[in-house]
Design an enzyme around this catalytic site. Structure first.
Site, PDB file in Angstrom:
ATOM      1  N   ASP A 256      -3.996  22.099  39.969  1.00 17.62           N
ATOM      2  CA  ASP A 256      -3.625  22.006  41.364  1.00 17.62           C
ATOM      3  C   ASP A 256      -4.517  20.791  41.771  1.00 17.62           C
ATOM      4  O   ASP A 256      -3.804  20.087  42.706  1.00 17.62           O
ATOM      5  CB  ASP A 256      -4.182  23.089  42.079  1.00 17.62           C
ATOM      6  CG  ASP A 256      -3.645  24.237  41.643  1.00 17.62           C
ATOM      7  OD1 ASP A 256      -2.371  24.366  41.515  1.00 17.62           O
ATOM      8  OD2 ASP A 256      -4.675  25.403  41.439  1.00 17.62           O
TER       9      ASP A 256
ATOM     10  N   GLY B 124      -3.976  16.331  28.134  1.00 13.44           N
ATOM     11  CA  GLY B 124      -3.414  15.507  28.923  1.00 13.44           C
ATOM     12  C   GLY B 124      -2.088  15.918  29.689  1.00 13.44           C
ATOM     13  O   GLY B 124      -1.883  17.259  29.560  1.00 13.44           O
TER      14      GLY B 124
ATOM     15  N   ARG C  84      -1.251  19.689  29.781  1.00 12.82           N
ATOM     16  CA  ARG C  84      -1.494  20.088  28.690  1.00 12.82           C
ATOM     17  C   ARG C  84      -3.015  20.207  28.432  1.00 12.82           C
ATOM     18  O   ARG C  84      -3.650  19.850  27.379  1.00 12.82           O
ATOM     19  CB  ARG C  84      -0.850  19.138  27.437  1.00 12.82           C
ATOM     20  CG  ARG C  84       0.518  19.244  27.714  1.00 12.82           C
ATOM     21  CD  ARG C  84       1.196  18.411  26.541  1.00 12.82           C
ATOM     22  NE  ARG C  84       1.052  18.859  25.103  1.00 12.82           N
ATOM     23  CZ  ARG C  84       0.341  18.254  24.194  1.00 12.82           C
ATOM     24  NH1 ARG C  84       0.068  16.710  24.326  1.00 12.82           N
ATOM     25  NH2 ARG C  84       0.325  18.810  23.108  1.00 12.82           N
ATOM     26  N   GLY C  85      -3.894  20.705  29.474  1.00  9.74           N
ATOM     27  CA  GLY C  85      -5.327  20.707  29.587  1.00  9.74           C
ATOM     28  C   GLY C  85      -5.976  19.533  28.908  1.00  9.74           C
ATOM     29  O   GLY C  85      -5.713  18.489  29.387  1.00  9.74           O
ATOM     30  N   GLU C  86      -6.723  19.774  28.035  1.00 10.57           N
ATOM     31  CA  GLU C  86      -7.617  18.499  27.478  1.00 10.57           C
ATOM     32  C   GLU C  86      -6.901  17.600  26.700  1.00 10.57           C
ATOM     33  O   GLU C  86      -7.263  16.416  26.307  1.00 10.57           O
ATOM     34  CB  GLU C  86      -9.000  19.019  26.705  1.00 10.57           C
ATOM     35  CG  GLU C  86      -8.290  19.827  25.400  1.00 10.57           C
ATOM     36  CD  GLU C  86      -9.599  20.168  24.455  1.00 10.57           C
ATOM     37  OE1 GLU C  86     -10.382  19.384  24.413  1.00 10.57           O
ATOM     38  OE2 GLU C  86      -9.557  21.251  23.966  1.00 10.57           O
TER      39      GLU C  86
HETATM   40  P1  AMP Z   1      -5.069  26.274  38.270  1.00  6.59           P
HETATM   41  O1  AMP Z   1      -4.876  25.057  38.755  1.00  6.59           O
HETATM   42  O2  AMP Z   1      -3.551  26.534  37.566  1.00  6.59           O
HETATM   43  O3  AMP Z   1      -6.108  26.509  37.274  1.00  6.59           O
HETATM   44  O4  AMP Z   1      -4.904  27.112  39.215  1.00  6.59           O
HETATM   45  C1  AMP Z   1      -6.268  27.770  39.759  1.00  6.59           C
HETATM   46  C2  AMP Z   1      -5.872  28.757  40.805  1.00  6.59           C
HETATM   47  O5  AMP Z   1      -4.977  29.392  41.154  1.00  6.59           O
HETATM   48  C3  AMP Z   1      -6.991  29.637  41.386  1.00  6.59           C
HETATM   49  O6  AMP Z   1      -8.028  29.141  42.283  1.00  6.59           O
HETATM   50  C4  AMP Z   1      -6.368  31.007  41.807  1.00  6.59           C
HETATM   51  O7  AMP Z   1      -6.765  31.333  42.976  1.00  6.59           O
HETATM   52  C5  AMP Z   1      -4.954  30.497  41.699  1.00  6.59           C
HETATM   53  N1  AMP Z   1      -3.997  31.481  41.432  1.00  6.59           N
HETATM   54  C6  AMP Z   1      -4.175  32.381  40.372  1.00  6.59           C
HETATM   55  N2  AMP Z   1      -3.283  33.177  40.245  1.00  6.59           N
HETATM   56  C7  AMP Z   1      -2.336  32.792  41.077  1.00  6.59           C
HETATM   57  C8  AMP Z   1      -0.969  33.436  41.560  1.00  6.59           C
HETATM   58  N3  AMP Z   1      -0.294  34.428  40.823  1.00  6.59           N
HETATM   59  N4  AMP Z   1      -0.334  32.733  42.553  1.00  6.59           N
HETATM   60  C9  AMP Z   1      -0.863  31.789  43.255  1.00  6.59           C
HETATM   61  N5  AMP Z   1      -2.076  31.246  43.051  1.00  6.59           N
HETATM   62  C10 AMP Z   1      -2.587  31.799  41.883  1.00  6.59           C
END
Ligand code: AMP
Length: 305
Positions: A234, A206, A202-204
Protein backbone atom coordinates in the site's frame (compact mmCIF):
# COMPACT_ATOMS: atom_id res chain seq x y z
CA UNK A 1 -4.35 16.76 -9.18
CA UNK A 2 -5.40 15.33 -5.81
CA UNK A 3 -6.18 11.69 -5.07
CA UNK A 4 -9.25 10.07 -3.57
CA UNK A 5 -8.57 6.71 -1.90
CA UNK A 6 -11.02 4.16 -0.55
CA UNK A 7 -9.72 1.29 1.55
CA UNK A 8 -9.37 -0.03 5.08
CA UNK A 9 -8.30 1.83 8.20
CA UNK A 10 -7.47 -0.93 10.63
CA UNK A 11 -6.01 -2.37 13.76
CA UNK A 12 -3.31 -4.90 12.88
CA UNK A 13 -1.75 -7.57 15.03
CA UNK A 14 1.45 -8.57 13.30
CA UNK A 15 4.19 -11.02 14.17
CA UNK A 16 7.53 -11.08 12.35
CA UNK A 17 10.76 -12.88 13.34
CA UNK A 18 11.84 -9.55 14.85
CA UNK A 19 8.93 -8.73 17.12
CA UNK A 20 5.19 -8.40 17.54
CA UNK A 21 2.81 -5.45 17.35
CA UNK A 22 -0.66 -5.82 18.84
CA UNK A 23 -3.59 -3.66 17.73
CA UNK A 24 -1.26 -1.24 15.97
CA UNK A 25 -2.43 1.23 13.34
CA UNK A 26 -2.76 -0.39 9.90
CA UNK A 27 -5.09 -0.70 6.93
CA UNK A 28 -4.64 -0.36 3.20
CA UNK A 29 -5.97 3.21 3.03
CA UNK A 30 -3.88 4.28 6.03
CA UNK A 31 -0.59 3.18 4.48
CA UNK A 32 -1.59 4.43 1.03
CA UNK A 33 -2.69 7.89 2.10
CA UNK A 34 0.29 8.42 4.39
CA UNK A 35 2.74 7.63 1.57
CA UNK A 36 0.78 9.62 -1.04
CA UNK A 37 0.58 12.64 1.27
CA UNK A 38 4.31 13.29 0.72
CA UNK A 39 3.52 14.15 -2.92
CA UNK A 40 -0.09 15.15 -3.34
CA UNK A 41 -3.36 16.17 -1.71
CA UNK A 42 -5.15 13.05 -0.47
CA UNK A 43 -8.80 12.52 0.47
CA UNK A 44 -9.62 9.36 2.39
CA UNK A 45 -12.82 7.31 2.25
CA UNK A 46 -12.98 4.63 4.94
CA UNK A 47 -14.80 3.46 8.05
CA UNK A 48 -13.72 2.96 11.66
CA UNK A 49 -15.59 1.86 14.78
CA UNK A 50 -16.15 3.51 18.12
CA UNK A 51 -12.93 1.94 19.43
CA UNK A 52 -10.66 3.84 17.02
CA UNK A 53 -8.47 6.24 19.02
CA UNK A 54 -8.35 9.95 18.34
CA UNK A 55 -4.54 9.75 18.38
CA UNK A 56 -4.58 7.86 15.02
CA UNK A 57 -7.04 10.34 13.49
CA UNK A 58 -4.73 13.14 14.67
CA UNK A 59 -1.80 11.44 12.92
CA UNK A 60 -3.68 11.28 9.60
CA UNK A 61 -4.67 14.91 10.06
CA UNK A 62 -1.04 15.84 10.73
CA UNK A 63 -0.23 14.49 7.24
CA UNK A 64 -2.88 16.92 5.93
CA UNK A 65 -5.04 14.06 4.69
CA UNK A 66 -8.62 15.18 4.05
CA UNK A 67 -10.82 13.15 6.41
CA UNK A 68 -14.31 14.29 5.35
CA UNK A 69 -14.90 10.76 3.98
CA UNK A 70 -13.78 8.93 7.14
CA UNK A 71 -16.94 7.54 8.76
CA UNK A 72 -17.14 6.46 12.38
CA UNK A 73 -20.01 4.04 12.96
CA UNK A 74 -21.13 1.85 15.89
CA UNK A 75 -19.11 -1.34 16.25
CA UNK A 76 -15.48 -2.39 16.20
CA UNK A 77 -12.81 -1.33 13.72
CA UNK A 78 -11.66 -3.80 11.02
CA UNK A 79 -8.93 -6.01 12.50
CA UNK A 80 -6.32 -8.05 10.63
CA UNK A 81 -3.86 -10.49 12.21
CA UNK A 82 -0.94 -11.84 10.25
CA UNK A 83 2.43 -13.45 10.57
CA UNK A 84 5.64 -13.40 8.53
CA UNK A 85 8.36 -16.05 8.65
CA UNK A 86 12.01 -15.37 7.73
CA UNK A 87 10.82 -15.15 4.14
CA UNK A 88 9.23 -11.75 4.52
CA UNK A 89 7.69 -11.72 1.05
CA UNK A 90 4.30 -13.12 1.87
CA UNK A 91 2.08 -12.62 4.90
CA UNK A 92 0.17 -15.50 6.36
CA UNK A 93 -3.25 -14.21 7.43
CA UNK A 94 -4.20 -15.63 10.82
CA UNK A 95 -7.52 -13.81 11.25
CA UNK A 96 -9.63 -11.19 9.46
CA UNK A 97 -12.41 -9.53 11.47
CA UNK A 98 -14.39 -7.39 9.06
CA UNK A 99 -16.45 -5.76 11.87
CA UNK A 100 -17.65 -2.29 10.73
CA UNK A 101 -16.63 -3.08 7.16
CA UNK A 102 -19.74 -5.29 6.93
CA UNK A 103 -21.99 -2.24 7.36
CA UNK A 104 -19.86 0.22 5.39
CA UNK A 105 -21.54 2.18 2.59
CA UNK A 106 -18.83 4.37 1.05
CA UNK A 107 -20.21 7.85 0.45
CA UNK A 108 -18.02 10.25 -1.49
CA UNK A 109 -18.51 13.81 -0.26
CA UNK A 110 -19.61 15.93 -3.31
CA UNK A 111 -16.17 17.57 -3.60
CA UNK A 112 -14.51 14.14 -4.00
CA UNK A 113 -16.67 13.03 -6.93
CA UNK A 114 -14.82 15.11 -9.48
CA UNK A 115 -11.41 13.77 -8.54
CA UNK A 116 -8.86 13.28 -11.32
CA UNK A 117 -7.15 10.37 -9.62
CA UNK A 118 -8.87 7.53 -7.75
CA UNK A 119 -7.22 4.68 -5.90
CA UNK A 120 -9.28 1.67 -4.88
CA UNK A 121 -7.06 0.25 -2.15
CA UNK A 122 -7.52 -3.28 -0.86
CA UNK A 123 -11.10 -3.61 0.38
CA UNK A 124 -14.25 -5.56 -0.58
CA UNK A 125 -14.46 -5.28 -4.41
CA UNK A 126 -18.21 -4.64 -4.14
CA UNK A 127 -17.35 -1.46 -2.23
CA UNK A 128 -14.74 -0.60 -4.85
CA UNK A 129 -17.52 -0.83 -7.48
CA UNK A 130 -19.80 1.44 -5.41
CA UNK A 131 -17.04 4.05 -5.35
CA UNK A 132 -16.43 3.73 -9.10
CA UNK A 133 -20.12 4.51 -9.64
CA UNK A 134 -19.79 7.77 -7.70
CA UNK A 135 -16.90 9.45 -9.53
CA UNK A 136 -17.66 11.59 -12.58
CA UNK A 137 -14.67 11.59 -14.94
CA UNK A 138 -11.36 10.53 -13.36
CA UNK A 139 -8.22 10.68 -15.54
CA UNK A 140 -6.59 7.78 -13.75
CA UNK A 141 -8.07 4.93 -11.70
CA UNK A 142 -6.03 2.14 -10.10
CA UNK A 143 -6.90 -0.72 -7.78
CA UNK A 144 -5.31 -3.24 -5.46
CA UNK A 145 -6.71 -6.45 -3.99
CA UNK A 146 -5.61 -9.60 -2.16
CA UNK A 147 -6.17 -13.36 -1.80
CA UNK A 148 -9.01 -12.86 0.72
CA UNK A 149 -11.14 -11.08 -1.91
CA UNK A 150 -9.90 -13.14 -4.88
CA UNK A 151 -11.35 -16.21 -3.23
CA UNK A 152 -14.48 -14.68 -1.65
CA UNK A 153 -15.64 -12.19 -4.36
CA UNK A 154 -14.03 -13.20 -7.69
CA UNK A 155 -16.81 -11.89 -9.96
CA UNK A 156 -16.92 -8.42 -8.36
CA UNK A 157 -13.14 -8.22 -8.51
CA UNK A 158 -13.10 -9.06 -12.23
CA UNK A 159 -15.65 -6.29 -12.80
CA UNK A 160 -13.38 -3.83 -10.95
CA UNK A 161 -10.38 -4.89 -13.07
CA UNK A 162 -12.42 -4.31 -16.23
CA UNK A 163 -13.16 -0.72 -15.16
CA UNK A 164 -9.75 0.54 -13.98
CA UNK A 165 -6.61 1.74 -15.80
CA UNK A 166 -3.99 0.14 -13.55
CA UNK A 167 -4.11 -3.01 -11.40
CA UNK A 168 -1.53 -3.49 -8.63
CA UNK A 169 -1.30 -6.98 -7.17
CA UNK A 170 1.16 -9.39 -5.50
CA UNK A 171 2.91 -12.05 -7.52
CA UNK A 172 1.16 -14.92 -5.70
CA UNK A 173 -2.19 -13.20 -6.10
CA UNK A 174 -1.66 -12.68 -9.85
CA UNK A 175 -1.18 -16.45 -10.14
CA UNK A 176 -4.17 -17.15 -7.91
CA UNK A 177 -6.45 -14.75 -9.81
CA UNK A 178 -5.66 -16.32 -13.18
CA UNK A 179 -4.85 -19.93 -12.25
CA UNK A 180 -1.72 -19.45 -14.35
CA UNK A 181 1.64 -20.43 -12.78
CA UNK A 182 3.77 -18.51 -15.32
CA UNK A 183 3.86 -14.85 -14.30
CA UNK A 184 4.15 -13.46 -17.83
CA UNK A 185 1.11 -15.45 -18.96
CA UNK A 186 -0.74 -14.46 -15.77
CA UNK A 187 0.01 -10.80 -16.55
CA UNK A 188 -1.31 -11.15 -20.09
CA UNK A 189 -4.45 -12.75 -18.82
CA UNK A 190 -5.08 -9.94 -16.25
CA UNK A 191 -4.58 -7.29 -18.96
CA UNK A 192 -7.04 -9.25 -21.11
CA UNK A 193 -9.61 -8.74 -18.31
CA UNK A 194 -9.73 -5.08 -19.33
CA UNK A 195 -7.15 -2.95 -17.48
CA UNK A 196 -4.43 -1.13 -19.45
CA UNK A 197 -1.51 -1.70 -17.12
CA UNK A 198 -0.53 -4.20 -14.45
CA UNK A 199 1.99 -3.77 -11.63
CA UNK A 200 3.06 -7.05 -10.04
CA UNK A 201 4.63 -6.61 -6.58
CA UNK A 202 7.29 -9.21 -5.78
CA UNK A 203 8.40 -8.26 -2.25
CA UNK A 204 12.18 -8.09 -1.90
CA UNK A 205 12.51 -8.93 -5.62
CA UNK A 206 10.93 -5.65 -6.68
CA UNK A 207 8.15 -5.03 -9.18
CA UNK A 208 7.31 -5.79 -12.79
CA UNK A 209 5.05 -3.43 -14.74
CA UNK A 210 3.24 -4.71 -17.82
CA UNK A 211 1.19 -3.19 -20.62
CA UNK A 212 -0.04 -5.20 -23.61
CA UNK A 213 3.33 -4.61 -25.31
CA UNK A 214 5.88 -3.42 -22.71
CA UNK A 215 7.53 -4.73 -19.54
CA UNK A 216 9.47 -2.61 -17.03
CA UNK A 217 11.34 -3.97 -14.01
CA UNK A 218 12.39 -2.15 -10.83
CA UNK A 219 14.25 -3.89 -8.01
CA UNK A 220 13.44 -3.41 -4.35
CA UNK A 221 15.93 -1.14 -2.60
CA UNK A 222 18.48 -3.42 -0.88
CA UNK A 223 18.15 -3.00 2.89
CA UNK A 224 20.07 -4.60 5.74
CA UNK A 225 17.27 -4.21 8.23
CA UNK A 226 13.72 -5.21 7.35
CA UNK A 227 11.47 -5.34 10.42
CA UNK A 228 7.90 -5.44 9.20
CA UNK A 229 6.75 -5.78 5.57
CA UNK A 230 3.13 -5.00 6.48
CA UNK A 231 1.84 -2.17 4.35
CA UNK A 232 4.73 -2.33 1.88
CA UNK A 233 2.30 -2.84 -1.02
CA UNK A 234 0.00 0.00 0.00
CA UNK A 235 2.92 2.31 0.71
CA UNK A 236 4.33 1.41 -2.70
CA UNK A 237 0.98 2.29 -4.28
CA UNK A 238 0.84 5.56 -2.31
CA UNK A 239 4.26 6.68 -3.54
CA UNK A 240 3.44 5.61 -7.12
CA UNK A 241 0.02 7.22 -7.36
CA UNK A 242 1.00 10.23 -5.23
CA UNK A 243 3.88 11.05 -7.53
CA UNK A 244 1.72 10.57 -10.64
CA UNK A 245 -0.97 12.84 -9.19
CA UNK A 246 1.69 15.42 -8.46
CA UNK A 247 3.26 15.49 -11.94
CA UNK A 248 0.16 14.60 -13.99
CA UNK A 249 2.64 12.96 -16.39
CA UNK A 250 1.01 9.78 -17.66
CA UNK A 251 3.63 9.11 -20.36
CA UNK A 252 5.50 5.77 -20.15
CA UNK A 253 8.57 7.63 -18.80
CA UNK A 254 6.46 9.50 -16.23
CA UNK A 255 4.82 6.29 -15.03
CA UNK A 256 8.19 4.53 -14.74
CA UNK A 257 9.58 7.36 -12.64
CA UNK A 258 6.54 7.22 -10.38
CA UNK A 259 7.03 3.47 -10.00
CA UNK A 260 10.52 4.10 -8.62
CA UNK A 261 9.05 6.56 -6.09
CA UNK A 262 6.71 3.75 -5.06
CA UNK A 263 9.68 1.43 -4.49
CA UNK A 264 11.47 4.16 -2.52
CA UNK A 265 8.49 4.73 -0.21
CA UNK A 266 7.99 0.99 0.39
CA UNK A 267 11.67 0.64 1.29
CA UNK A 268 11.24 3.13 4.14
CA UNK A 269 8.04 1.59 5.43
CA UNK A 270 9.53 -1.87 6.04
CA UNK A 271 12.30 -0.46 8.25
CA UNK A 272 10.01 -0.30 11.32
CA UNK A 273 6.72 -1.64 12.67
CA UNK A 274 3.35 -0.26 11.63
CA UNK A 275 3.70 3.33 10.33
CA UNK A 276 6.53 4.17 12.73
CA UNK A 277 9.09 4.87 9.99
CA UNK A 278 6.62 6.93 7.95
CA UNK A 279 5.91 9.08 11.00
CA UNK A 280 9.49 10.37 11.07
CA UNK A 281 10.23 10.30 7.31
CA UNK A 282 11.28 13.53 5.59
CA UNK A 283 11.08 14.56 1.94
CA UNK A 284 14.88 15.01 1.90
CA UNK A 285 15.35 11.36 2.80
CA UNK A 286 12.98 10.38 -0.01
CA UNK A 287 14.96 12.39 -2.57
CA UNK A 288 18.28 11.00 -1.34
CA UNK A 289 17.04 7.43 -1.63
CA UNK A 290 15.58 8.10 -5.10
CA UNK A 291 19.06 9.28 -6.22
CA UNK A 292 20.81 6.27 -4.79
CA UNK A 293 18.13 4.05 -6.35
CA UNK A 294 19.02 5.54 -9.71
CA UNK A 295 22.71 4.71 -9.22
CA UNK A 296 21.75 1.19 -8.23
CA UNK A 297 19.97 0.56 -11.49
CA UNK A 298 21.88 2.53 -14.12
CA UNK A 299 24.47 1.00 -16.41
CA UNK A 300 25.93 2.07 -19.73
CA UNK A 301 24.52 1.18 -23.12
CA UNK A 302 26.44 -0.74 -25.77
CA UNK A 303 28.30 1.33 -28.38
CA UNK A 304 26.32 1.85 -31.60
CA UNK A 305 26.82 -1.08 -34.04
P1 AMP B 1 0.02 -4.87 2.38
O1 AMP B 1 0.43 -3.56 1.82
O2 AMP B 1 -0.46 -5.82 1.33
O3 AMP B 1 1.03 -5.45 3.33
O4 AMP B 1 -1.32 -4.58 3.25
C1 AMP B 1 -1.33 -4.58 4.65
C2 AMP B 1 -2.61 -3.97 5.17
O5 AMP B 1 -3.75 -4.56 4.55
C3 AMP B 1 -2.75 -4.23 6.66
O6 AMP B 1 -2.48 -3.05 7.38
C4 AMP B 1 -4.19 -4.74 6.86
O7 AMP B 1 -4.91 -3.99 7.81
C5 AMP B 1 -4.83 -4.61 5.49
N1 AMP B 1 -5.65 -5.77 5.17
C6 AMP B 1 -5.43 -7.07 5.51
N2 AMP B 1 -6.41 -7.87 5.03
C7 AMP B 1 -7.29 -7.07 4.38
C8 AMP B 1 -8.51 -7.29 3.65
N3 AMP B 1 -9.04 -8.51 3.52
N4 AMP B 1 -9.11 -6.22 3.08
C9 AMP B 1 -8.58 -4.98 3.19
N5 AMP B 1 -7.46 -4.69 3.87
C10 AMP B 1 -6.80 -5.72 4.45
Amino acid sequence: MGIVVVGTVAFDTVETPFGKGENVLGGSATYFSTAASFFSEVSLVAVVGEDFPEEHVAFLRSREINLAGLQRIPGRTFHWSGRYGYDLNEAQTLDTQLNVLLAFKPQLPPAYRETDVLFLANIDPELQLEVLDQVTAPRLVACDSMNFWISSKPAALREVIKRVDIVLINEGEARMLTGEPNLIKAARSIIAMGCKRLVVKRGEYGVLMFTADTVFAAPAYPLEEVFDPTGAGDTFAGGFMGYLANTGDLSEEGIRQALVFGAVMASFNVEAFSLDRMKRLTYREIEARYRSFRQLTSFRDLPAP
